[in-house]
Design a protein around this motif. Structure first.
Motif, PDB file in Angstrom:
ATOM      1  N   MET A   1      37.666  39.546  38.255  1.00  0.00           N
ATOM      2  CA  MET A   1      37.551  40.194  36.952  1.00  0.00           C
ATOM      3  C   MET A   1      36.113  40.631  36.648  1.00  0.00           C
ATOM      4  O   MET A   1      35.804  41.016  35.543  1.00  0.00           O
ATOM      5  CB  MET A   1      38.011  39.227  35.858  1.00  0.00           C
ATOM      6  N   VAL A  32      45.793  46.061  31.092  1.00  0.00           N
ATOM      7  CA  VAL A  32      45.937  45.904  32.545  1.00  0.00           C
ATOM      8  C   VAL A  32      45.379  44.555  32.984  1.00  0.00           C
ATOM      9  O   VAL A  32      45.991  43.835  33.788  1.00  0.00           O
ATOM     10  CB  VAL A  32      45.245  47.056  33.290  1.00  0.00           C
ATOM     11  N   VAL A  33      44.228  44.192  32.450  1.00  0.00           N
ATOM     12  CA  VAL A  33      43.630  42.897  32.802  1.00  0.00           C
ATOM     13  C   VAL A  33      44.518  41.749  32.331  1.00  0.00           C
ATOM     14  O   VAL A  33      44.789  40.802  33.072  1.00  0.00           O
ATOM     15  CB  VAL A  33      42.217  42.780  32.201  1.00  0.00           C
ATOM     16  N   HIS A  36      47.621  41.180  34.550  1.00  0.00           N
ATOM     17  CA  HIS A  36      47.394  41.158  35.997  1.00  0.00           C
ATOM     18  C   HIS A  36      48.312  40.150  36.692  1.00  0.00           C
ATOM     19  O   HIS A  36      48.953  40.482  37.704  1.00  0.00           O
ATOM     20  CB  HIS A  36      45.928  40.836  36.280  1.00  0.00           C
ATOM     21  N   ASP A 410      42.605  42.685  43.458  1.00  0.00           N
ATOM     22  CA  ASP A 410      41.705  43.167  42.412  1.00  0.00           C
ATOM     23  C   ASP A 410      41.807  44.684  42.248  1.00  0.00           C
ATOM     24  O   ASP A 410      41.635  45.210  41.143  1.00  0.00           O
ATOM     25  CB  ASP A 410      40.259  42.791  42.731  1.00  0.00           C
ATOM     26  N   ILE A 413      44.058  46.209  39.547  1.00  0.00           N
ATOM     27  CA  ILE A 413      43.525  46.421  38.199  1.00  0.00           C
ATOM     28  C   ILE A 413      42.839  47.777  38.107  1.00  0.00           C
ATOM     29  O   ILE A 413      43.137  48.581  37.213  1.00  0.00           O
ATOM     30  CB  ILE A 413      42.547  45.288  37.819  1.00  0.00           C
ATOM     31  N   SER A 416      45.308  50.750  38.378  1.00  0.00           N
ATOM     32  CA  SER A 416      46.196  50.891  37.217  1.00  0.00           C
ATOM     33  C   SER A 416      45.442  51.447  36.025  1.00  0.00           C
ATOM     34  O   SER A 416      45.969  52.284  35.276  1.00  0.00           O
ATOM     35  CB  SER A 416      46.812  49.532  36.878  1.00  0.00           C
ATOM     36  N   GLN A 417      44.220  50.996  35.815  1.00  0.00           N
ATOM     37  CA  GLN A 417      43.408  51.523  34.715  1.00  0.00           C
ATOM     38  C   GLN A 417      43.110  53.005  34.924  1.00  0.00           C
ATOM     39  O   GLN A 417      43.246  53.821  33.999  1.00  0.00           O
ATOM     40  CB  GLN A 417      42.112  50.720  34.607  1.00  0.00           C
TER      41      GLN A 417
END
Length: 430
Positions: A1, A32-33, A36, A410, A413, A416-417
């Protein structure tokens, strides 16, 4: 993260000219975070559902898992049956909230059939392995995660999105014009197409895919007059099928080379007799050292960057084939199962520039175009002639099509963002 803070700081600098408000895009990032772990769990569940292309029930079951994710987001989901091509079918989901239509392309099937020993999702920290985990189940989860974040931010409501997930990308059904009929039509009515195969990476850098080469098969059969080898090269027997095959393949090697063009020979046999199976995967031959070969068979592929290069290469191959040695014949047949190229176009490059604008606002590095000679063919090739297309928006990883296929969780994330912000901006057209 560790990348969340720069993402959030980058978004505070967004100006009013963006397709979505900075507040909405901050919500996308945080959603999104926050989700996850949910999406890793989803990835595990669909990876553990075998969906080898020929496992028709498994492909349909994977489609049903995706349906369960998309319908609650307001998508109208339908299944296009492809029994006439010998395949399971395709999942198509539409959400018409107005604006420009964004076509999202991925696939449900994998190369790992039910008899493969590689069947299970395994996680080790931020790395996970599993059959089809990157190609393309990770890409499917990127799509779902992006759309869920858009819904949470309120940007999905006004977006016009079509999700098209084929069920036979790894081994297309035939006839191909039927197998890809609906995808081609979806491309013709779309304003932009985004393809969610694996993200291209090298040395820690991430790249955009604005071009992919085609993939077409060919079969070359040569014939000769058989007889005792003491008569080889004379006017009665000539050179035989194997010498004719060697002449042609060496002619390909010497006369065809140009940038972005390859023409592999995958399997070859020659003798008296020689034959190929109905699927075109296995050849067998027998013979003796003192017998001139009667038949030789080779199969290979042809990969080109543009339709013009494809036509030029095929014409040159046919010309080489036609220059027969004495007392031999040769027949070159191109398969009808080919994938067209996704040629590099100004429109595709402009799409990458739009993605790089997203990268700037999210505090992510800029992405250069990836070398198309290093990318395989994909379903995006079927729409790229009709709509500006950007590929490689799926998850990062490696060893696709091999046991041990892996992904960087990772990157789920980041991807997707990126996708969620880009889809919303493109659909609103600002």
């Amino acid at each position: 993260m560790r990348f969340i803070l720069p993402l959030m700081l980058g978004l505070t600098l967004c100006g009013p000219g963006l397709a979505q408000t900075p507040e909405a895009e901050r919500t996308i990032v945080s959603t999104v975070v926050a989700e996850h772990d949910r999406h890793i769990d989803l990835l595990e569940r669909i990876v553990n559902q075998n969906s080898g292309t020929l496992n028709l029930a498994g492909v349909r079951a994977t489609g049903e898992r995706v349906r369960a994710e998309l319908e609650p987001l307001g998508f109208d989901v339908r299944w296009i049956d492809m029994a006439e091509t010998g395949r399971a079918g395709h999942l198509v989901a539409t959400h018409d909230g107005g604006g420009r239509n964004i076509l999202l392309i991925g696939h449900l099937d994998t190369v790992f059939e039910t008899d493969s020993p590689f069947q299970t999702f395994v996680r080790d920290g931020a790395r996970a392995t599993g059959p089809g985990i990157g190609d393309d189940k990770g890409g499917v989860v990127v799509i779902i995660a992006a759309l869920r974040a858009m819904q949470a931010a309120g940007t999905l409501e006004g977006s016009n999105v079509t999700v098209f997930l084929t069920g036979d990308e790894e081994r297309p059904g035939v006839p191909l014009d039927v197998a890809r009929r609906d995808l081609i039509e979806a491309g013709r009515v779309a304003d932009y197409a985004l393809e969610f195969e694996n993200l291209a990476t090298e040395g820690g850098a991430e790249f955009g895919t604005i071009a992919r080469r085609s993939a077409a098969s060919w079969t070359l059969t040569t014939g000769g007059v058989t007889g005792h080898s003491s008569g080889v090269f004379n006017d009665t027997l000539g050179y035989g099928a194997i010498y004719e095959m060697a002449r042609i393949l060496d002619g390909f090697r010497r006369e065809l080379p140009e940038p972005n063009l390859t023409y592999n020979v995958g399997v070859l046999a020659g003798g008296t007799p020689a034959e190929i199976d109905a699927d075109g995967f296995r050849v067998q031959a027998s013979g003796k050292t003192n017998i001139v070969a009667e038949t030789a068979i080779a199969r290979g592929d042809l990969r080109t960057l543009t339709p013009e290069q494809d036509a030029r290469a095929r014409a040159r191959m046919e010309a080489i084939v036609g220059q027969n040695l004495a007392r031999t014949t040769a027949d070159l047949v191109f398969g009808d199962d080919g994938y067209p190229p996704m040629a590099p176009t100004p429109g595709n490059l402009a799409l990458l520039e739009r993605l790089n604008a997203v990268n700037r606002d999210l505090g992510l590095p800029q992405m250069s175009p990836f070398d198309p000679a290093r990318r395989g063919a994909a379903d995006s090739g079927f729409v790229a002639a009709d709509v500006d297309t950007l590929g490689g928006l799926g998850i990062a990883g490696g060893l696709a099509h091999a046991e041990g296929e892996w992904v960087d969780l990772d990157s789920l994330i980041r991807q997707s963002q990126r996708a969620a912000v880009l889809i919303g901006r493109l659909s609103l057209g600002e």
